[in-house]
Enzyme design. Structure first.
Site, PDB file in Angstrom:
ATOM      1  N   GLU A  48       0.933  -1.157  -0.244  1.00  0.00           N
ATOM      2  CA  GLU A  48      -0.024  -0.109   0.155  1.00  0.00           C
ATOM      3  C   GLU A  48       0.987   1.227  -0.053  1.00  0.00           C
ATOM      4  OE1 GLU A  48      -2.491   0.362   3.630  1.00  0.00           O
ATOM      5  OE2 GLU A  48      -3.827   1.631   2.480  1.00  0.00           O
ATOM      6  N   LYS A 121     -10.206   3.081  -2.341  1.00  0.00           N
ATOM      7  CA  LYS A 121     -10.379   2.151  -1.103  1.00  0.00           C
ATOM      8  C   LYS A 121     -11.700   2.403  -0.480  1.00  0.00           C
ATOM      9  CE  LYS A 121      -7.496   1.553   3.401  1.00  0.00           C
ATOM     10  NZ  LYS A 121      -6.321   1.757   3.880  1.00  0.00           N
ATOM     11  N   CYS A 197      -6.260  -2.847   2.287  1.00  0.00           N
ATOM     12  CA  CYS A 197      -5.795  -2.941   3.804  1.00  0.00           C
ATOM     13  C   CYS A 197      -6.921  -2.924   4.751  1.00  0.00           C
ATOM     14  CB  CYS A 197      -4.832  -1.520   4.220  1.00  0.00           C
ATOM     15  SG  CYS A 197      -4.205  -1.873   5.699  1.00  0.00           S
TER      16      CYS A 197
END
Lengths: 333, 333
Positions: A48, A121, A197
């Site tokens: 990331e 995200k 994540c």
């Protein structure tokens, strides 16, 4: 059983020291990506926000300067690289979408050097030293928007596979980059989904990706121990992080890959441990907690159908009874 | 942090040999339940279909004779037992709802000897030697039907807790037994959700229970190794079974308990391994693979809020983007 199909997957685990510039981090990652391609990796994934130290440790307005539009200079460099190396490349970037609107974004680049898919995200964390809600606007598209190409892939000259005696999925026509919710994207060797994540803690994200045909979930990650935490608690956290991602492999019968950084940045020590699981949730490759590593594993994609025939969970979902999942809490008073 | 609240949970893991009658199995389980209560267990849970050998190994019409209405003779015996022992008791039964309509059902009985909640298995497996779709009609109520009492619980004389210096949740008024989908039910010491075996592979079931306030998921189970499988594969299956349930604890920040039988019944050897996890997914108690055991653990329910404050996943769910979860697959062509 279907014919054996394989994907040689490469994960790039490295440090981003606080005194190293984004340009230097990018150059270092490019070296590792070249190395992975040299080892035969067909799809390569970064950790990331791999070009910078983990800036959300603090809220600092100047850090927004790290963001770039997509397409932009960094994505172009990576497109050129993917084309040169003839690999599929998934990269995690800090995206400037508009002044004041920034995203934590993954892109998929095909071996023609085109961005074929983009994921912003969806689940954004926020707790001490992980101030992501300050930096990252949540991804904004509905879950059921079409995100893979509506055109049936054709077995055109764009299929660059060579030296293989297995039938490969053809490369789909490039889809324009754009905002999307949970997505799946065809690559040359597998259908993937790029999650990021914090998404890894949400079974919903994994499931919505699987329902769109994902065979592999990619989780670029920046997860760390705080220097003041006890070692026992640290190990528990790392174990939870592995278990939740292995559970997505099990629940959905697909491959899962997590790519985490290493090294200490101020108060945080990132625990590496990048890993790849098979569709039964078994770890088939795992990196160390503290070394830079290129983690490579051959994924036998035929295991997906084999696993799902044995434990056919997708057959038995009670889709008539899941409406409550769109509620925050289900109150009865 | 909230006051410490605890629940002493007892799980009953035993064998149901094929040559032992349901009456004998029931008597044996009652002995073990008495023992658990004697050890201080406040909530006691049976394994799946604990009064019989695992009859779905074969399709045999005569096995429907094992089913009983609820309320019925077996549930009444258990209600009398719960009242005598002053415990909450969760029991897994083969329910005859109507001629030709049978369910795999769990009931919750309070210390007054009343059935306060009933859950009919929603996800039904079916594969060789686990012919459950033949026997069990799927549970049929929508996910968002109110299943806990709509009346706010009152701290009435029905609160029988004694000898405790902690504030306890009051016993709610008894809710009539009835069909329900994913449920939560107040018991004296904790809000529970009764899920059953195959449900354990579906994150949706755990989530819908958590959203209704469940602090503890109970999974009565009958899961086994086949005698012809390799030991390595057997261990992988048991590991997957643990990981998926530990993941529900992690994703939802709550306690999880699985109760499995032991012993060999024809071709199947049930692997026991009943266990209890805390809200971080750590196993706090675990039984053997092959012995009858009463597994008891004290659950510190205050860990739920503590865990969820640390990793606030329920805060960050993207309920605007989960509609696709009600689809079988999300097709884009």
């Amino acid at each position: 059983m279907p014919n054996k199909r394989t994907l040689k997957l490469g994960l790039i685990q490295h440090a981003c020291p606080v005194d190293v510039s984004p340009k230097q981090n990018l150059a270092h990652a490019i070296d590792m990506i070249r190395d992975a391609a040299g080892q035969g990796a067909q799809l390569i994934a970064t950790q990331e926000l791999f070009t910078a130290s983990y800036f959300p440790q603090v809220q600092d307005e100047s850090h927004f300067d790290l963001a770039e539009p997509i397409p932009g200079p960094t994505s172009q460099t990576l497109c050129d690289l993917a084309k040169e190396l003839q690999v599929d490349l998934s990269a995690s970037l800090f995206e400037k979408r508009a002044p004041g609107v920034y995203h934590n974004t993954s892109i998929m680049i095909d071996p023609a050097g085109q961005i074929t898919s983009q994921y912003r995200k969806m689940h954004i964390p926020d707790d001490p030293r992980f101030y992501e809600k300050y930096y990252f606007t949540p991804g904004d598209a509905p879950a059921n928007a079409p995100t893979v190409s509506p055109n049936a892939p054709t077995n055109a000259e764009s299929d660059r596979s060579e030296g293989s005696d297995c039938p490969l999925p053809p490369t789909p026509p490039a889809t324009p980059p754009g905002p999307n919710g949970f997505t799946a994207q065809h690559t040359r060797h597998a259908t993937t989904a790029m999650l990021i994540c914090w998404d890894q803690w949400f079974p919903e994200a994994a499931r919505l990706s699987a329902l769109q045909g994902a065979e592999l979930l990619l989780y670029p990650t920046a997860i760390a121990w705080h220097k003041e935490e006890a070692d026992e608690e640290n190990q528990r956290q790392r174990e939870s992080w592995q278990i939740i991602q292995r559970s997505h492999a099990i629940a959905n019968g697909l491959f899962v890959a997590a790519i985490n950084r290493v090294g200490t940045e101020n108060d945080l020590t990132f625990w590496g441990s990048s890993f790849i699981t098979d569709p039964g949730g078994q770890i088939i490759a795992q990196a160390s907690t503290d070394q830079e590593e290129i983690l490579i594993a051959e994924c036998d994609l035929s295991l997906i159908e084999q696993t799902r025939r044995g434990w056919p969970f997708l057959r038995d979902r009670r889709i008539d009874a899941y409406a409550g999942l769109s509620q925050r809490m289900i109150d009865h008073d």
